[in-house]
Enzyme design. Structure first.
Site, PDB file in Angstrom:
ATOM      1  N   HIS A 121      34.290  28.212  29.226  1.00  0.00           N
ATOM      2  CA  HIS A 121      33.915  28.188  30.662  1.00  0.00           C
ATOM      3  C   HIS A 121      33.981  26.686  29.740  1.00  0.00           C
ATOM      4  O   HIS A 121      33.530  25.623  31.394  1.00  0.00           O
ATOM      5  CB  HIS A 121      33.252  28.449  31.468  1.00  0.00           C
ATOM      6  CG  HIS A 121      32.490  30.289  31.862  1.00  0.00           C
ATOM      7  ND1 HIS A 121      33.288  30.476  33.082  1.00  0.00           N
ATOM      8  CD2 HIS A 121      31.708  31.049  31.221  1.00  0.00           C
ATOM      9  CE1 HIS A 121      32.673  31.719  33.276  1.00  0.00           C
ATOM     10  NE2 HIS A 121      31.835  31.714  31.756  1.00  0.00           N
TER      11      HIS A 121
ATOM     12  N   LYS B 284      20.527  21.516  12.434  1.00  0.00           N
ATOM     13  CA  LYS B 284      20.486  21.213  11.178  1.00  0.00           C
ATOM     14  C   LYS B 284      21.429  20.322  10.837  1.00  0.00           C
ATOM     15  O   LYS B 284      21.405  19.948   9.487  1.00  0.00           O
ATOM     16  CB  LYS B 284      20.145  22.540  10.343  1.00  0.00           C
ATOM     17  CG  LYS B 284      18.547  23.078  10.233  1.00  0.00           C
ATOM     18  CD  LYS B 284      17.625  22.191   9.430  1.00  0.00           C
ATOM     19  CE  LYS B 284      16.997  21.443   9.801  1.00  0.00           C
ATOM     20  NZ  LYS B 284      16.430  21.984  10.999  1.00  0.00           N
TER      21      LYS B 284
ATOM     22  N   GLY C 246       4.529   2.104  17.203  1.00  0.00           N
ATOM     23  CA  GLY C 246       3.895   2.636  18.613  1.00  0.00           C
ATOM     24  C   GLY C 246       4.120   0.835  19.197  1.00  0.00           C
ATOM     25  O   GLY C 246       5.603   0.696  19.132  1.00  0.00           O
TER      26      GLY C 246
ATOM     27  N   LYS D 156      10.579  11.143  10.905  1.00  0.00           N
ATOM     28  CA  LYS D 156      10.299  12.727  10.587  1.00  0.00           C
ATOM     29  C   LYS D 156       8.964  12.918  12.321  1.00  0.00           C
ATOM     30  O   LYS D 156       9.291  14.310  12.520  1.00  0.00           O
ATOM     31  CB  LYS D 156      10.108  12.685   9.237  1.00  0.00           C
ATOM     32  CG  LYS D 156       8.584  14.369   8.983  1.00  0.00           C
ATOM     33  CD  LYS D 156       9.470  15.318   8.829  1.00  0.00           C
ATOM     34  CE  LYS D 156       8.858  16.249   9.196  1.00  0.00           C
ATOM     35  NZ  LYS D 156       9.862  17.738   9.106  1.00  0.00           N
TER      36      LYS D 156
ATOM     37  N   CYS E  37       7.748   4.711  12.210  1.00  0.00           N
ATOM     38  CA  CYS E  37       6.935   3.620  11.202  1.00  0.00           C
ATOM     39  C   CYS E  37       5.469   4.591  10.310  1.00  0.00           C
ATOM     40  O   CYS E  37       5.117   5.189  10.947  1.00  0.00           O
ATOM     41  CB  CYS E  37       6.711   2.463  12.698  1.00  0.00           C
ATOM     42  SG  CYS E  37       7.583   1.659  13.043  1.00  0.00           S
TER      43      CYS E  37
ATOM     44  N   GLU F  97      21.910  16.867  12.013  1.00  0.00           N
ATOM     45  CA  GLU F  97      21.300  15.777  11.396  1.00  0.00           C
ATOM     46  C   GLU F  97      21.671  15.568  10.321  1.00  0.00           C
ATOM     47  O   GLU F  97      21.267  14.424  10.409  1.00  0.00           O
ATOM     48  CB  GLU F  97      19.981  16.628  11.990  1.00  0.00           C
ATOM     49  CG  GLU F  97      19.556  17.680  11.572  1.00  0.00           C
ATOM     50  CD  GLU F  97      17.923  17.888  12.269  1.00  0.00           C
ATOM     51  OE1 GLU F  97      17.304  17.499  12.221  1.00  0.00           O
ATOM     52  OE2 GLU F  97      17.659  19.446  11.224  1.00  0.00           O
TER      53      GLU F  97
ATOM     54  N   GLU G  14      19.606  25.970  16.521  1.00  0.00           N
ATOM     55  CA  GLU G  14      18.669  25.686  14.849  1.00  0.00           C
ATOM     56  C   GLU G  14      19.833  25.101  13.995  1.00  0.00           C
ATOM     57  O   GLU G  14      19.991  23.981  14.117  1.00  0.00           O
ATOM     58  CB  GLU G  14      17.820  25.869  14.938  1.00  0.00           C
ATOM     59  CG  GLU G  14      17.071  26.174  13.752  1.00  0.00           C
ATOM     60  CD  GLU G  14      16.751  24.514  13.692  1.00  0.00           C
ATOM     61  OE1 GLU G  14      16.285  24.134  15.197  1.00  0.00           O
ATOM     62  OE2 GLU G  14      16.133  23.792  12.658  1.00  0.00           O
TER      63      GLU G  14
HETATM   64  C1  G6P Z   1      12.232  15.342  15.137  1.00  0.00           C
HETATM   65  C2  G6P Z   1      12.566  15.567  13.636  1.00  0.00           C
HETATM   66  C3  G6P Z   1      12.401  17.263  13.962  1.00  0.00           C
HETATM   67  C4  G6P Z   1      11.328  18.018  14.842  1.00  0.00           C
HETATM   68  C5  G6P Z   1      11.406  17.622  16.317  1.00  0.00           C
HETATM   69  C6  G6P Z   1       9.754  17.196  16.805  1.00  0.00           C
HETATM   70  O1  G6P Z   1      13.098  15.010  15.832  1.00  0.00           O
HETATM   71  O2  G6P Z   1      13.290  15.782  12.917  1.00  0.00           O
HETATM   72  O3  G6P Z   1      12.717  17.678  12.745  1.00  0.00           O
HETATM   73  O4  G6P Z   1      11.532  19.088  15.074  1.00  0.00           O
HETATM   74  O5  G6P Z   1      11.012  16.074  15.980  1.00  0.00           O
HETATM   75  O6  G6P Z   1       8.400  17.424  16.086  1.00  0.00           O
HETATM   76  P1  G6P Z   1       7.664  17.805  16.340  1.00  0.00           P
HETATM   77  O7  G6P Z   1       6.234  17.386  14.366  1.00  0.00           O
HETATM   78  O8  G6P Z   1       7.017  17.544  17.257  1.00  0.00           O
HETATM   79  O9  G6P Z   1       7.708  19.014  15.382  1.00  0.00           O
END
Ligand code: G6P
Length: 608
Positions: free
Chosen positions: A504, A485, A102, A603, A2, A488, A481
């Site tokens: 396994h 990528k 929140g 984000k 939000c 997502e 990673e």
């Molecule tokens: C979200 C974002 C990810 C990020 C994760 C941790 O899932 O989409 O890209 O790695 O949060 O966020 P932070 O801000 O703690 O790195």
């Protein structure tokens, strides 16, 4: 997640709110709304879906005139995305309007009490208890009433509030959820994220835990939870507004991938002096560094993946045992921590709820916390004992790229610093490592120059159903990673496996044509991973290898190879990540998705 934007001043509020909310779209949301006082009453407009819908129904803000207002983008937690669940929420008469980020954890009991007192609820949200509670306690003094209400709600909140009978003020309060106040010559603003305000001002105030702000056209006053006034220092944000614009790129994600050489340079260069690693922010004497018992790295998402890489690098270079934890696990498993241990939390946003909770857990057990954070002044930066900033600038695309690269650099620097102080590497080795680190930005540029090659390859795989990423050691860390990528942003199912673990179970999923991305950069493990490549190929897989330029054997084993330039074995992830990020990007683009706003994702994950 939000987003909140509020404004009071000389200009029309609706346009500023819409513009600010647009800057927060990257956080992820499913509906938007605003409330503006028009001189007589508070008008509310809200709509499910993209911000564009709200823009259309208000004709770009025209239908909600006025100079004081609050706006919101909602990412549903309590109640489905719908018009009625969108914020702002109001009391029955529509004289109090509230936007909230929140979760109000005790909303069920509060709702029950309010219902008993005759209050009717229209939405399924936790937020709606707030305007009704404000209404219930309202004594004509908004500040006193807010103070009473925040003492009765549990959980996390950042709030923007307007009262129709106080049209010259807007109100804000926060606990465990970010909110800043800013001002310029034309008025005062609130926002859950500085990005929304960069266009207007860079002078901001951070509202502390359980504090309240009262904003007028001329400025802001701050109060503690008992409504006692407190002084605040104005802080200048150094990010420039252009950094939050697309600058000709189709998506922020590609722009941010292109910013990686600069990000690496900016995070690295200030911390290298006379061929030594100098991390002033560590605030640790050599003696303290020598007495670290163990390191616990705690983070979420991609930040967690940089922690997995760091385990290999720190243990390898500095010979200090490293545990890596997902923050949502760490916080509830009563981890064994000794005060001689160092806890490192990693976060781009500095607001991730679980990572914040990990700091509290570490503090409860007497450990010092070092935070590697991108957003200056964020909650995690303020709550940790020491902060090492990654100088990546604002990252807008939900899928992190440049912040990931900056985090790796920060972690390499910590490894080198600890290794040299503890004598596990000598000056000559340190100089060689630094030499390789300094070459990374230029090498990333070289890899970016080959982006068409990755694009062509990605275009062949837009219809893929399952993709597997495999690697050993540090190559396993980057596989995690690469897989994240891809999944997502392109919604292709993918998994990362330690290459030796395939047998396994996972190998049973390999069929004719399944794409396997094998990362093969660790020289000592070449033969081992090449054997795993042969195993999947024997079962029909098509293998793309990401490997070092000097690995000729790969040509015989894999179907397709992407080469990364020569660097030290510890640093290969900084290069291997580039083709993997580009691969995810181009598969998503090829499928016609909104790369920067993947469905269901946020984000900054400010709730558990
Ligand atoms: C979200 C974002 C990810 C990020 C994760 C941790 O899932 O989409 O890209 O790695 O949060 O966020 P932070 O801000 O703690 O790195």
């Amino acid at each position: 997640m939000c987003g909140i934007v509020g404004y009071i001043g000389k200009q029309r509020a609706a346009e500023i709110i819409l513009e600010g909310l647009e800057k927060l779209e990257y956080r992820g949301y499913d509906s938007a709304g605003m409330a503006v006082y028009d001189g007589e009453k508070v008008n509310v407009a809200k709509a499910m879906g993209r911000l564009q819908v709200l823009k259309e129904i208000t004709r770009g803000g025209e239908t909600v005139p006025g100079h004081a207002g609050i706006g919101h983008t909602r990412w549903a937690t309590h109640g489905e995305p719908s018009n009625v669940n969108s914020h702002p929420h109001t009391n029955k008469e529509g004289t109090i309007a509230v936007v909230h980020n929140g979760i109000i954890e005790n909303y069920i009991s509060l709702k029950k009490k309010l219902k008993n007192k005759g209050y009717e609820f229209r939405s399924e949200t936790d937020t709606e208890v707030i305007p009704h509670l404000l209404d219930y306690y309202y004594n004509g003094n908004p500040l006193e009433t807010i103070s009473k209400v925040i003492q009765r709600i549990e959980g996390s909140y950042s709030l923007g509030i307007i009262f129709a009978d106080h049209p010259d003020e807007i109100y804000a309060a926060r606990k465990s959820s970010p909110l800043i106040v800013a001002k310029n010559d034309n008025g005062c603003f609130i926002a859950s994220d500085a990005t929304a305000l960069l266009k207007y001002t860079r002078n901001v105030y951070y509202i502390g835990e359980e504090e309240i702000a009262v904003l007028t056209e001329k400025g802001a006053h701050f109060y503690d939870s008992d409504a006692e006034e407190i002084e605040k220092e104005e802080i200048e944000i150094k990010w420039d507004a252009d950094a939050a614009e697309k600058g000709g790129y189709e998506y922020f994600m590609l722009k941010e991938i292109y910013e990686e050489p600069k990000t690496v340079r900016d995070t690295l260069n200030p911390r290298i002096r006379d061929n030594k690693v100098v991390i002033d922010e560590l605030k640790m004497t050599d003696e303290e560094i020598r007495s670290i018992g163990k390191i616990h790295i705690v983070a979420c998402g991609s930040a967690y993946h940089t922690g997995v890489t760091a385990k290999y690098v720190i243990e390898g270079m500095a010979r200090i045992p490293v545990n890596v934890d997902i923050a949502s696990e760490f916080r509830y498993r009563d981890p064994l921590l000794d005060p001689s241990d160092l806890v490192i939390v990693i976060s781009q946003s500095g607001e991730t709820a679980d990572t914040k909770a990990a700091i509290e857990e570490a503090h409860r057990k007497g450990c010092q916390v070092l935070a590697i954070v991108n957003v200056v002044g964020s909650s995690i930066a303020r709550e940790a004992d020491k902060v090492m900033y990654t100088w990546a600038g604002p990252e807008i695309s939900v899928a992190t790229t440049k912040a990931y690269s900056a985090q790796l650099i920060a972690l390499y620097l910590i490894a080198l610093k600890f290794a040299s102080v503890r004598g596990t590497i000598d000056d000559k080795q340190l100089a060689a490592y630094i030499h390789d680190l300094r070459k990374l930005p230029q090498q990333i540029d070289l890899l970016l120059g080959e982006k068409e090659k990755i694009q062509k390859f990605a275009n062949r795989y837009t219809a893929a159903k399952d993709v597997f990423f495999i690697g050993r050691g540090i190559d396993y860390a980057i596989s995690l990673e690469g897989s994240l990528k891809l999944k997502e942003i392109s919604y292709v199912h993918s998994e990362a496996y330690a290459a030796g673990e395939l047998k396994h179970g996972t190998i049973s999923l390999i069929e004719e044509g399944t794409l396997v991305v094998a990362v093969v950069t660790q020289k000592d493990l070449y033969d081992k991973t090449i054997s795993n490549i042969r195993e999947v190929k024997a079962r029909g897989a098509f293998v793309m290898a990401v490997t070092n330029v000097d690995n000729p054997d790969i040509e015989k084993a894999a179907d397709y190879a992407v080469y990364i330039p020569e660097t030290d074995q510890y640093f290969t992830n900084s290069l291997a990540v580039i083709p993997l990020q580009l691969f995810g990007y181009y598969v998503s683009l090829g499928k016609g998705y909104d790369v920067d706003h993947p469905r269901n994702l946020a984000k900054s994950v400010t709730v558990e």
